[in-house]
Design an enzyme around this catalytic site. Structure first.
Site, PDB file in Angstrom:
ATOM      1  N   LYS A  58       0.836  -1.220   0.000  1.00 48.92           N
ATOM      2  CA  LYS A  58       0.000   0.000   0.000  1.00 48.92           C
ATOM      3  C   LYS A  58       0.863   1.259   0.000  1.00 48.92           C
ATOM      4  CE  LYS A  58      -2.439  -2.640  -0.513  1.00 48.92           C
ATOM      5  NZ  LYS A  58      -2.529  -4.086  -0.444  1.00 48.92           N
ATOM      6  N   ILE A 193      -2.922  -9.748  -5.891  1.00 46.56           N
ATOM      7  CA  ILE A 193      -1.520  -9.335  -5.715  1.00 46.56           C
ATOM      8  C   ILE A 193      -0.906  -8.953  -7.062  1.00 46.56           C
ATOM      9  CG2 ILE A 193       0.769 -10.173  -5.000  1.00 46.56           C
ATOM     10  CD1 ILE A 193      -0.659 -11.699  -2.732  1.00 46.56           C
ATOM     11  N   GLU A 212      -2.715 -14.300 -17.536  1.00 46.99           N
ATOM     12  CA  GLU A 212      -3.624 -14.999 -16.613  1.00 46.99           C
ATOM     13  C   GLU A 212      -4.202 -16.236 -17.297  1.00 46.99           C
ATOM     14  OE1 GLU A 212      -4.985 -14.948 -13.341  1.00 46.99           O
ATOM     15  OE2 GLU A 212      -5.923 -16.708 -14.235  1.00 46.99           O
ATOM     16  N   VAL A 278       0.861 -16.181  -8.490  1.00 50.17           N
ATOM     17  CA  VAL A 278      -0.145 -17.196  -8.807  1.00 50.17           C
ATOM     18  C   VAL A 278      -0.819 -17.754  -7.560  1.00 50.17           C
ATOM     19  CG1 VAL A 278       0.934 -17.851 -10.992  1.00 50.17           C
ATOM     20  CG2 VAL A 278       1.627 -19.006  -8.886  1.00 50.17           C
ATOM     21  N   ASP A 320      -4.168 -17.296   7.424  1.00 47.31           N
ATOM     22  CA  ASP A 320      -3.914 -17.894   6.103  1.00 47.31           C
ATOM     23  C   ASP A 320      -3.672 -19.396   6.176  1.00 47.31           C
ATOM     24  OD1 ASP A 320      -4.058 -15.320   5.157  1.00 47.31           O
ATOM     25  OD2 ASP A 320      -2.090 -15.322   4.178  1.00 47.31           O
ATOM     26  N   HIS A 452     -23.878  15.600   2.299  1.00 54.37           N
ATOM     27  CA  HIS A 452     -23.720  16.057   0.923  1.00 54.37           C
ATOM     28  C   HIS A 452     -22.694  17.182   0.859  1.00 54.37           C
ATOM     29  CE1 HIS A 452     -24.676  17.272  -3.150  1.00 54.37           C
ATOM     30  NE2 HIS A 452     -24.718  18.526  -2.717  1.00 54.37           N
TER      31      HIS A 452
HETATM   32  P1  FAD Z   1       1.312 -14.185   8.235  1.00 52.28           P
HETATM   33  O1  FAD Z   1       1.117 -12.736   8.143  1.00 52.28           O
HETATM   34  O2  FAD Z   1       1.879 -14.899   7.052  1.00 52.28           O
HETATM   35  O3  FAD Z   1       2.254 -14.396   9.500  1.00 52.28           O
HETATM   36  C1  FAD Z   1       2.737 -15.644   9.867  1.00 52.28           C
HETATM   37  C2  FAD Z   1       4.061 -15.465  10.590  1.00 52.28           C
HETATM   38  O4  FAD Z   1       4.392 -16.706  11.186  1.00 52.28           O
HETATM   39  C3  FAD Z   1       5.222 -15.102   9.695  1.00 52.28           C
HETATM   40  O5  FAD Z   1       5.815 -13.901  10.087  1.00 52.28           O
HETATM   41  C4  FAD Z   1       6.198 -16.276   9.815  1.00 52.28           C
HETATM   42  O6  FAD Z   1       7.550 -15.853   9.871  1.00 52.28           O
HETATM   43  C5  FAD Z   1       5.798 -16.869  11.155  1.00 52.28           C
HETATM   44  N1  FAD Z   1       6.075 -18.295  11.250  1.00 52.28           N
HETATM   45  C6  FAD Z   1       5.758 -19.265  10.357  1.00 52.28           C
HETATM   46  N2  FAD Z   1       6.113 -20.475  10.822  1.00 52.28           N
HETATM   47  C7  FAD Z   1       6.655 -20.261  12.051  1.00 52.28           C
HETATM   48  C8  FAD Z   1       7.209 -21.125  13.041  1.00 52.28           C
HETATM   49  N3  FAD Z   1       7.230 -22.439  12.877  1.00 52.28           N
HETATM   50  N4  FAD Z   1       7.698 -20.552  14.159  1.00 52.28           N
HETATM   51  C9  FAD Z   1       7.669 -19.205  14.341  1.00 52.28           C
HETATM   52  N5  FAD Z   1       7.153 -18.363  13.451  1.00 52.28           N
HETATM   53  C10 FAD Z   1       6.641 -18.882  12.321  1.00 52.28           C
HETATM   54  N6  FAD Z   1      -4.383  -8.863   3.091  1.00 52.28           N
HETATM   55  C11 FAD Z   1      -5.279  -7.892   3.316  1.00 52.28           C
HETATM   56  O7  FAD Z   1      -6.224  -8.105   4.087  1.00 52.28           O
HETATM   57  N7  FAD Z   1      -5.164  -6.660   2.733  1.00 52.28           N
HETATM   58  C12 FAD Z   1      -4.161  -6.378   1.874  1.00 52.28           C
HETATM   59  O8  FAD Z   1      -4.071  -5.259   1.363  1.00 52.28           O
HETATM   60  C13 FAD Z   1      -3.206  -7.377   1.604  1.00 52.28           C
HETATM   61  N8  FAD Z   1      -2.180  -7.136   0.764  1.00 52.28           N
HETATM   62  C14 FAD Z   1      -1.240  -8.092   0.564  1.00 52.28           C
HETATM   63  C15 FAD Z   1      -0.189  -7.826  -0.305  1.00 52.28           C
HETATM   64  C16 FAD Z   1       0.785  -8.770  -0.534  1.00 52.28           C
HETATM   65  C17 FAD Z   1       1.927  -8.447  -1.456  1.00 52.28           C
HETATM   66  C18 FAD Z   1       0.715 -10.025   0.135  1.00 52.28           C
HETATM   67  C19 FAD Z   1       1.777 -11.066  -0.070  1.00 52.28           C
HETATM   68  C20 FAD Z   1      -0.333 -10.323   0.981  1.00 52.28           C
HETATM   69  C21 FAD Z   1      -1.326  -9.357   1.199  1.00 52.28           C
HETATM   70  N9  FAD Z   1      -2.414  -9.607   2.041  1.00 52.28           N
HETATM   71  C22 FAD Z   1      -3.348  -8.631   2.247  1.00 52.28           C
HETATM   72  C23 FAD Z   1      -2.590 -10.903   2.718  1.00 52.28           C
HETATM   73  C24 FAD Z   1      -2.131 -10.822   4.176  1.00 52.28           C
HETATM   74  O9  FAD Z   1      -0.768 -10.456   4.207  1.00 52.28           O
HETATM   75  C25 FAD Z   1      -2.340 -12.146   4.859  1.00 52.28           C
HETATM   76  O10 FAD Z   1      -3.689 -12.543   4.734  1.00 52.28           O
HETATM   77  C26 FAD Z   1      -2.010 -12.059   6.345  1.00 52.28           C
HETATM   78  O11 FAD Z   1      -0.675 -11.653   6.530  1.00 52.28           O
HETATM   79  C27 FAD Z   1      -2.243 -13.393   7.037  1.00 52.28           C
HETATM   80  O12 FAD Z   1      -1.919 -13.272   8.372  1.00 52.28           O
HETATM   81  P2  FAD Z   1      -1.435 -14.526   9.229  1.00 52.28           P
HETATM   82  O13 FAD Z   1      -1.239 -14.012  10.613  1.00 52.28           O
HETATM   83  O14 FAD Z   1      -2.326 -15.679   9.011  1.00 52.28           O
HETATM   84  O15 FAD Z   1      -0.017 -14.967   8.608  1.00 52.28           O
HETATM   85  P1  AMP Z   2      -4.767 -15.323  -6.644  1.00 53.99           P
HETATM   86  O1  AMP Z   2      -4.925 -16.752  -6.194  1.00 53.99           O
HETATM   87  O2  AMP Z   2      -6.000 -14.483  -6.478  1.00 53.99           O
HETATM   88  O3  AMP Z   2      -3.546 -14.674  -6.076  1.00 53.99           O
HETATM   89  O4  AMP Z   2      -4.541 -15.370  -8.208  1.00 53.99           O
HETATM   90  C1  AMP Z   2      -3.516 -16.095  -8.822  1.00 53.99           C
HETATM   91  C2  AMP Z   2      -3.853 -16.222 -10.309  1.00 53.99           C
HETATM   92  O5  AMP Z   2      -2.761 -16.812 -11.006  1.00 53.99           O
HETATM   93  C3  AMP Z   2      -5.077 -17.074 -10.581  1.00 53.99           C
HETATM   94  O6  AMP Z   2      -6.035 -16.297 -11.241  1.00 53.99           O
HETATM   95  C4  AMP Z   2      -4.540 -18.204 -11.476  1.00 53.99           C
HETATM   96  O7  AMP Z   2      -5.458 -18.556 -12.491  1.00 53.99           O
HETATM   97  C5  AMP Z   2      -3.292 -17.586 -12.079  1.00 53.99           C
HETATM   98  N1  AMP Z   2      -2.305 -18.592 -12.565  1.00 53.99           N
HETATM   99  C6  AMP Z   2      -1.885 -19.722 -11.943  1.00 53.99           C
HETATM  100  N2  AMP Z   2      -0.963 -20.404 -12.696  1.00 53.99           N
HETATM  101  C7  AMP Z   2      -0.797 -19.682 -13.846  1.00 53.99           C
HETATM  102  C8  AMP Z   2       0.013 -19.844 -15.037  1.00 53.99           C
HETATM  103  N3  AMP Z   2       0.853 -20.894 -15.227  1.00 53.99           N
HETATM  104  N4  AMP Z   2      -0.094 -18.911 -16.030  1.00 53.99           N
HETATM  105  C9  AMP Z   2      -0.917 -17.839 -15.856  1.00 53.99           C
HETATM  106  N5  AMP Z   2      -1.699 -17.642 -14.770  1.00 53.99           N
HETATM  107  C10 AMP Z   2      -1.650 -18.534 -13.765  1.00 53.99           C
END
Ligand code: FAD
Ligand code: AMP
Length: 481
Positions: A58, A193, A212, A278, A320, A452
């Site tokens: 962001k 992403i 895509e 992907v 996640d 408004h």
């Molecule tokens: P994570 O944030 O992945 O945190 C897990 C942590 O656990 C990590 O730091 C890792 O190091 C640690 N860990 C893993 N295994 C171990 C272990 N065995 N011991 C100790 N530590 C460990 N979501 C949104 O809602 N809005 C957005 O705008 C958004 N933008 C994004 C942009 C990008 C480029 C990406 C990659 C993701 C984005 N997301 C966004 C998704 C969001 O980042 C995730 O949904 C969120 O971080 C998930 O949170 P989490 O706590 O489940 O896991």
């Molecule tokens: P998301 O899961 O929302 O992050 O989106 C990932 C996207 O990557 C999905 O729309 C998939 O269809 C696309 N994708 C996965 N594998 C391939 C590939 N080999 N070539 C092009 N697009 C792909």
């Protein structure tokens, strides 16, 4: 004797750190194990989101949008500036500072709430024991807990046809760090992403091609909104190729040749950099000992019920790592829920009302069901759609692209979904979340007073439009049945 906690959280991302703070607030003796070492070489809390996800992306989206505005759109406001010069190093430094401020803030919150941050790696053993391997190389310890919350998050999916080399072919983390704007940038995957990171570099001057595999653009988004998005993004210069599956990549003379196949046959494009976007997968490597008793579902997520309980009593998993949308706010609310459930409360996450946002420009945001989802149920429904072009505030701001759409139940008038493409969609959609949480009908929104001029008036008008009562757009009157 093993150190004993009420709660041990493994993973300090938005799910884990929130669970830990909430558990400590509730009086539980809590530790959070987090292994992340940030790019400055320091241990860091905040997970993917704060370090390499939501926040840095962001920061770059906002900076690149400002660059684009100064380059392209302030002139129409009567502001003349010369051609802006990009200082990418400063842009990155700003982003890094925000990341450090926020991740440092989580560490402060841990201190303030009495959460013990164990820097290193955690592994769930049988019998609610956790093995902790300190990041400083110290001896591993066995810890014991009444409850364990698994929150290890997710990592990018790798595809063999485009292996990450962290130089020319990168994942989302690498795409936040380019030290110069690639002339031609390939993005594999038109998901959230891919679109966000593609937008950043396109605004800064890259020629961006998004490849895509699937024919449908943003299949999970309301079709009408997705169509508008595709049209707008293509007009902005993003070359989005749908139904195009990447079949291979080859590094040649410091560039990447990407082969892909679509309905017309095989093609090849040459890029200076390629972002592989992907999707992400749950991160379970070395998280569970074989006898931990925790099971995975068919997609390798940790199996949990609606309260994020795994198959083992006292072991929870959130964010996640488990089913549902991979979004920080979903992880956060699950973190709160499990901490409160552990403390004996009866908190629930309302999975029906988790908003989704794509931070493109215009933004796309939604909550609830899409029109295509509701249609597939066969239940009668009604829709109201109003463009921002009919909104004075949007026009005044030069942000009149897009629309607000409601999908409501025909019989009960209950709001089933709200969909926005347009200015501040991420903020506007929250009105739909609040309304749906309270079980509102479209009439409830119709009868409310909206300031408004404000962008929110389009939310009001779209609710009115559901019953052919919008004032500022011409609607064909429905015949009385
Ligand atoms: P994570 O944030 O992945 O945190 C897990 C942590 O656990 C990590 O730091 C890792 O190091 C640690 N860990 C893993 N295994 C171990 C272990 N065995 N011991 C100790 N530590 C460990 N979501 C949104 O809602 N809005 C957005 O705008 C958004 N933008 C994004 C942009 C990008 C480029 C990406 C990659 C993701 C984005 N997301 C966004 C998704 C969001 O980042 C995730 O949904 C969120 O971080 C998930 O949170 P989490 O706590 O489940 O896991
Ligand atoms: P998301 O899961 O929302 O992050 O989106 C990932 C996207 O990557 C999905 O729309 C998939 O269809 C696309 N994708 C996965 N594998 C391939 C590939 N080999 N070539 C092009 N697009 C792909």
């Amino acid at each position: 004797m093993a150190d004993q906690y009420d709660v041990i959280v493994i993973g300090g991302g938005p799910g884990g750190y929130v669970a830990a703070i909430r558990a400590a607030q509730l009086g539980l003796k809590t530790a959070c194990i987090e292994k992340r070492i940030n790019k400055q070489g320091d241990p860091a809390l905040g997970g993917t989101c704060l370090n390499v996800g939501c926040i840095p992306s962001k920061a770059l989206l906002d900076s690149s949008w400002k660059f684009h505005e100064v380059s392209d759109s302030v002139a129409e406001h009567g502001i003349k500036v010369g051609k802006p010069k990009l200082d990418l190093a400063t842009m990155h430094a700003r982003k890094d500072k925000i990341v450090q401020q926020l991740t440092g803030g989580v560490a402060q919150l841990f201190k303030a709430n009495g959460v013990t941050w164990l820097q290193g790696t955690g592994k769930l053993l049988a019998g609610k024991k956790v093995e902790y391997a300190p990041a400083d190389g110290g001896d591993s310890q066995e810890l014991a807990a009444e409850n364990v919350v698994l929150a290890s998050g997710s990592v990018p999916v790798n595809i063999p046809v485009a292996e990450i080399d962290d130089d020319l072919i990168v994942d989302s983390t690498g795409a936040l760090e380019f030290d110069k704007v690639p002339k031609r940038l390939g993005v594999i995957g038109a998901g959230v992403i891919g679109l966000e990171l593609g937008s950043v570099w396109a605004r800064l001057g890259a020629e961006v091609v998004v490849i895509e595999a699937v024919e449908t653009f943003l299949p999970l988004v309301d079709t009408q909104i997705a169509k508008e998005g595709l049209k707008t993004f293509r007009k902005q210069g993003l070359d989005i190729r749908l139904g195009a599956r990447v079949t291979g990549t080859e590094i040649k003379n410091g560039k990447v040749d990407v082969g892909y196949a679509d309905a017309e046959g095989d093609h090849s494009e040459t890029f200076d950099k390629v972002i592989v976007a992907v999707g992400r997968r749950p991160y379970t490597e070395n998280l569970l000992s074989p006898d931990s008793g925790v099971t995975l579902d068919e997609r390798s997520f940790i199996y949990v019920n609606g309260q994020c309980r795994t198959d083992v009593p006292g072991i929870f998993a959130i964010g996640d790592l488990v089913r549902g949308p991979a979004l920080a706010h979903k992880a956060i609310e699950e973190g709160v829920m499990v901490a409160e459930v552990i403390a004996g409360e009866h908190t629930q996450v309302n999975y029906e009302c988790v908003p989704g946002v794509i931070y493109t420009h215009p933004e796309i945001a939604w909550v609830g069901k899409t029109e295509q989802e509701v249609k597939s149920t066969g239940e009668p429904y009604k829709t109201g759609v109003v463009p921002f072009a009919a909104n004075g505030r949007a026009l005044a701001a030069g942000e009149a692209a897009g629309m607000v759409k409601f999908v409501s139940d025909e019989k009960s008038d209950r709001i089933l979904g709200m969909h926005v493409i347009g200015p501040q969609a991420s903020e506007l959609v929250q009105q739909g979340v609040v309304a749906m949480e309270f079980g509102a009908t479209t009439e409830d929104l119709q009868l409310m007073v909206f300031g408004h001029p404000s962008l929110s008036e389009t939310v009001h008008e779209a609710a009115l439009a559901v019953d052919y009562k919008a004032i500022h757009v011409a609607q064909r009157r429905r015949k009385k049945k």
